[in-house]
Design a protein around this motif. Structure first.
Motif, PDB file in Angstrom:
ATOM      1  N   GLY A 413       0.836  -1.203   0.000  1.00  0.00           N
ATOM      2  CA  GLY A 413       0.000   0.000   0.000  1.00  0.00           C
ATOM      3  C   GLY A 413       0.859   1.236   0.000  1.00  0.00           C
ATOM      4  O   GLY A 413       2.078   1.178  -0.183  1.00  0.00           O
ATOM      5  N   PHE A 414       0.199   2.351   0.216  1.00  0.00           N
ATOM      6  CA  PHE A 414       0.931   3.626   0.174  1.00  0.00           C
ATOM      7  C   PHE A 414       0.185   4.701   0.942  1.00  0.00           C
ATOM      8  O   PHE A 414      -0.996   4.547   1.263  1.00  0.00           O
ATOM      9  N   GLY A 415       0.909   5.779   1.237  1.00  0.00           N
ATOM     10  CA  GLY A 415       0.319   6.962   1.852  1.00  0.00           C
ATOM     11  C   GLY A 415       0.613   8.171   0.977  1.00  0.00           C
ATOM     12  O   GLY A 415       1.750   8.352   0.524  1.00  0.00           O
ATOM     13  N   LEU A 416      -0.418   8.954   0.721  1.00  0.00           N
ATOM     14  CA  LEU A 416      -0.277  10.153  -0.118  1.00  0.00           C
ATOM     15  C   LEU A 416      -0.656  11.373   0.718  1.00  0.00           C
ATOM     16  O   LEU A 416      -1.705  11.374   1.371  1.00  0.00           O
ATOM     17  N   GLY A 417       0.174  12.396   0.703  1.00  0.00           N
ATOM     18  CA  GLY A 417      -0.134  13.627   1.444  1.00  0.00           C
ATOM     19  C   GLY A 417      -1.058  14.508   0.615  1.00  0.00           C
ATOM     20  O   GLY A 417      -0.671  15.010  -0.437  1.00  0.00           O
ATOM     21  N   VAL A 418      -2.282  14.683   1.097  1.00  0.00           N
ATOM     22  CA  VAL A 418      -3.282  15.446   0.332  1.00  0.00           C
ATOM     23  C   VAL A 418      -2.834  16.894   0.142  1.00  0.00           C
ATOM     24  O   VAL A 418      -2.964  17.459  -0.950  1.00  0.00           O
ATOM     25  N   GLU A 419      -2.273  17.486   1.198  1.00  0.00           N
ATOM     26  CA  GLU A 419      -1.837  18.889   1.064  1.00  0.00           C
ATOM     27  C   GLU A 419      -0.634  18.998   0.136  1.00  0.00           C
ATOM     28  O   GLU A 419      -0.500  19.975  -0.597  1.00  0.00           O
ATOM     29  N   ARG A 420       0.242  17.984   0.170  1.00  0.00           N
ATOM     30  CA  ARG A 420       1.381  17.986  -0.770  1.00  0.00           C
ATOM     31  C   ARG A 420       0.861  17.972  -2.212  1.00  0.00           C
ATOM     32  O   ARG A 420       1.399  18.652  -3.093  1.00  0.00           O
ATOM     33  N   PHE A 421      -0.160  17.208  -2.432  1.00  0.00           N
ATOM     34  CA  PHE A 421      -0.742  17.082  -3.776  1.00  0.00           C
ATOM     35  C   PHE A 421      -1.235  18.463  -4.240  1.00  0.00           C
ATOM     36  O   PHE A 421      -0.903  18.937  -5.338  1.00  0.00           O
ATOM     37  N   LEU A 422      -1.993  19.136  -3.376  1.00  0.00           N
ATOM     38  CA  LEU A 422      -2.513  20.458  -3.732  1.00  0.00           C
ATOM     39  C   LEU A 422      -1.384  21.471  -3.880  1.00  0.00           C
ATOM     40  O   LEU A 422      -1.402  22.309  -4.789  1.00  0.00           O
ATOM     41  N   HIS A 423      -0.426  21.385  -2.977  1.00  0.00           N
ATOM     42  CA  HIS A 423       0.726  22.287  -2.979  1.00  0.00           C
ATOM     43  C   HIS A 423       1.397  22.280  -4.354  1.00  0.00           C
ATOM     44  O   HIS A 423       1.677  23.329  -4.939  1.00  0.00           O
ATOM     45  N   MET A 424       1.621  21.061  -4.882  1.00  0.00           N
ATOM     46  CA  MET A 424       2.314  20.949  -6.156  1.00  0.00           C
ATOM     47  C   MET A 424       1.388  21.238  -7.335  1.00  0.00           C
ATOM     48  O   MET A 424       1.764  21.906  -8.280  1.00  0.00           O
ATOM     49  N   LEU A 425       0.168  20.705  -7.258  1.00  0.00           N
ATOM     50  CA  LEU A 425      -0.767  20.885  -8.372  1.00  0.00           C
ATOM     51  C   LEU A 425      -1.055  22.370  -8.612  1.00  0.00           C
ATOM     52  O   LEU A 425      -1.127  22.827  -9.751  1.00  0.00           O
ATOM     53  N   LEU A 426      -1.221  23.117  -7.539  1.00  0.00           N
ATOM     54  CA  LEU A 426      -1.579  24.530  -7.660  1.00  0.00           C
ATOM     55  C   LEU A 426      -0.353  25.438  -7.585  1.00  0.00           C
ATOM     56  O   LEU A 426      -0.491  26.660  -7.593  1.00  0.00           O
ATOM     57  N   ARG A 427       0.823  24.828  -7.489  1.00  0.00           N
ATOM     58  CA  ARG A 427       2.087  25.570  -7.432  1.00  0.00           C
ATOM     59  C   ARG A 427       2.026  26.684  -6.392  1.00  0.00           C
ATOM     60  O   ARG A 427       2.378  27.847  -6.663  1.00  0.00           O
ATOM     61  N   LEU A 428       1.572  26.344  -5.203  1.00  0.00           N
ATOM     62  CA  LEU A 428       1.432  27.338  -4.140  1.00  0.00           C
ATOM     63  C   LEU A 428       2.768  27.479  -3.406  1.00  0.00           C
ATOM     64  O   LEU A 428       3.511  26.506  -3.278  1.00  0.00           O
ATOM     65  N   PRO A 429       3.067  28.677  -2.935  1.00  0.00           N
ATOM     66  CA  PRO A 429       4.375  28.863  -2.303  1.00  0.00           C
ATOM     67  C   PRO A 429       4.527  28.112  -0.978  1.00  0.00           C
ATOM     68  O   PRO A 429       5.634  27.755  -0.609  1.00  0.00           O
ATOM     69  N   ASN A 430       3.421  27.873  -0.272  1.00  0.00           N
ATOM     70  CA  ASN A 430       3.535  27.273   1.061  1.00  0.00           C
ATOM     71  C   ASN A 430       2.403  26.269   1.270  1.00  0.00           C
ATOM     72  O   ASN A 430       1.239  26.554   0.980  1.00  0.00           O
ATOM     73  N   ILE A 431       2.732  25.109   1.815  1.00  0.00           N
ATOM     74  CA  ILE A 431       1.737  24.047   2.017  1.00  0.00           C
ATOM     75  C   ILE A 431       0.621  24.492   2.967  1.00  0.00           C
ATOM     76  O   ILE A 431      -0.498  23.980   2.905  1.00  0.00           O
ATOM     77  N   ARG A 432       0.918  25.476   3.822  1.00  0.00           N
ATOM     78  CA  ARG A 432      -0.103  25.958   4.764  1.00  0.00           C
ATOM     79  C   ARG A 432      -1.327  26.518   4.044  1.00  0.00           C
ATOM     80  O   ARG A 432      -2.422  26.559   4.603  1.00  0.00           O
TER      81      ARG A 432
END
Ligand code: 4AD
Ligand code: MG
Length: 446
Positions: A413-432
């Motif tokens: 199995g695996f674990g995926l960080g949901v905020e990491r996904f959004l962080h990269m997809l939306l190219r946001l400067p900060n995961i917060r």
């Protein structure tokens, strides 16, 4: 309800249109902006879906109502009844001429921060006034994308036969190493906040659940203050039985990620455009590079690193650029992690042909780790040996190990960080930016 405005008749802004010309309507929301031009005033009233324009020709509106509407402070919450009029000059193609209003909550002045002002506000001020910050349409857009990302993920996993579950977040043992455990006092005993549902996911494979997923908070006492770590994040976890090797797990990772991105690209065109992101569809399979190949690529690019060594944050970013250039993909796997680097991951299966390597992988998005996963060790003697190698006591894990004594299928199995996904997809400067109320080393409120 004051002034007898019936909320049952309230329509959100997205439900109104010019085709309703002449109809009596009720709207409610936040007074975003008021413009007084003498003989006529305009109010932009905002709700979750957007804004509607209230138009107040001074001569045609009862003076008391005119005064109240045009002087109420910005960001107050009001309800208005009025007549909808088609008007090509209004932004949405219509306006509302009010006949009654109720001030439901008058905002104090000054506001702690602006909602539509174009000035840059620092992240700390924004997070301290998050209820206000979340009113901004570009901030709300992130959470609409988040909703679509999770919706698309659930859709994919459900169609692939995964059952959604919830496991405890107050736990007796850590799964991802002692350094990032939050301790808490549990009726006089020591307990921890779950770092990952890892041990429970595996127990459910022993229980015969075959394929499960969970989307839930995970806790890490991360000491470093970075733009990609949170103390409380949302982990999308998957576990599946009867896998032949880590490849079976990787296929689910790439299927899930590609489906979620496509779902967002189709459902959130307005939000993506507001955030300056081109909708994109990423087609699996994604490149698979062994850890050794990655190190060699980095060496070739001038990075000081040896085979078997951990790739640091800078190296990860460099690698992201190299893979994009050479393989044309923002998404890729780093496979066959050295056992030494995954030692803390005591549950990872090692390769039979070379125990110095695991079948474990990371899945990267633009040079940032999005997923870790692989095949697990389901053979009890080996699992116990791996726990001991980590200077941990198998007794502390007995509640977990018991499930391996009475029929445990091969699984992974695996674990995926949901905020990491959004962080990269939306190219946001900060995961917060991707969490409603982020938790980090200094912030536990709001
Ligand atoms: O790589 P991690 O630690 O792996 C596990 O938790 C395993 N139990 C997964 C498995 O099933 N084998 O965490 C998984 C993912 C990371 O790749 C990252 O995306 C995210 O969770 N993550 C964090 N996100 C934000 N802040 C943090 N402090 C994070 N720690 C991990
Ligand atoms: Mg990891």
């Amino acid at each position: 309800m004051p002034d007898a405005i019936d909320m049952a008749t309230r329509a959100r802004s997205s439900k109104l249109s010019a085709s309703m010309d002449g109809q009596e309507v009720t709207v409610a929301g936040w007074v975003q902006d008021t413009r007084n031009l003498g003989g006529i005033s305009f109010i932009q009233l905002r709700d979750r879906d957007g804004t509607v324009q209230l138009t107040l020709p001074k001569k045609k509106i009862e003076p008391g109502l005119f005064k109240e509407l045009t002087t109420i402070p910005r960001e107050s919450v009001i309800a208005v009844r009025g007549t909808l009029k088609a008007n090509k000059e209004a932004r949405a193609g219509f306006e509302i001429i009010p006949s009654a209003m109720a001030a439901l909550n008058v905002a104090e002045t000054p506001l702690p921060m602006g909602v539509i002002d174009k000035v840059n506000i620092d992240l700390d001020t924004r997070l301290s006034n998050r209820f206000m910050d979340l009113r901004r349409e570009q901030v709300l857009a992130i959470f609409k994308v988040r909703d679509a990302l999770l919706g698309g993920s659930r859709e994919y996993l459900s169609s692939e036969g995964f059952l959604e579950v919830q496991t405890p977040k107050i736990v007796a043992a850590g799964a991802e190493g002692g350094a990032t455990l939050f301790k808490l006092s549990y009726f006089g005993r020591e307990a921890y906040l779950a770092q990952s549902p890892q041990l429970y996911k595996q127990s459910l494979m022993g229980a015969g659940f075959e394929r499960i997923f969970e989307i839930a908070p995970a806790y890490r006492a991360e000491l470093s203050d970075t733009v990609r770590h949170l103390s409380e994040f949302t982990s999308l976890d998957v576990e599946m039985s009867f896998v032949k090797d880590s490849d079976d797990v990787m296929k689910v990772v790439e299927g899930l990620v590609a489906h979620a991105i496509t779902h967002v690209s189709r459902k959130c065109t307005a939000e993506l455009s507001m955030l300056g992101i081109e909708p994109s569809e990423q087609k699996p399979p994604f490149p698979r590079l062994t850890h050794e190949e990655c190190v060699r690529l980095l060496q070739g690019a001038g990075k000081k690193i040896e085979v078997g060594q951990d790739i640091d944050t800078d190296g990860e970013k460099m690698l992201g650029d190299i893979v994009k250039k050479e393989h044309g993909s923002r998404l890729y796997f780093i496979t066959r992690f050295p056992t030494e680097l995954k030692r803390g991951t005591f549950y990872a299966m090692r390769l039979d042909e070379d125990p110095s390597l695991t079948g474990y992988f990371d899945f990267e998005f633009d040079g940032e780790e999005l997923v870790s996963g692989g095949q697990r060790e389901h053979r009890l003697p080996r699992l116990i040996a791996q726990i001991e190698e980590n200077d941990m006591s198998p007794e502390a894990f007995e509640f977990y190990l018991k499930a391996f004594r009475f029929g445990m299928p091969p699984h992974g199995g695996f674990g995926l960080g949901v905020e990491r996904f959004l962080h990269m997809l939306l190219r946001l400067p900060n995961i917060r930016e991707c969490v409603l109320f982020p938790r980090d080393r200094v912030r536990i409120a709001p």
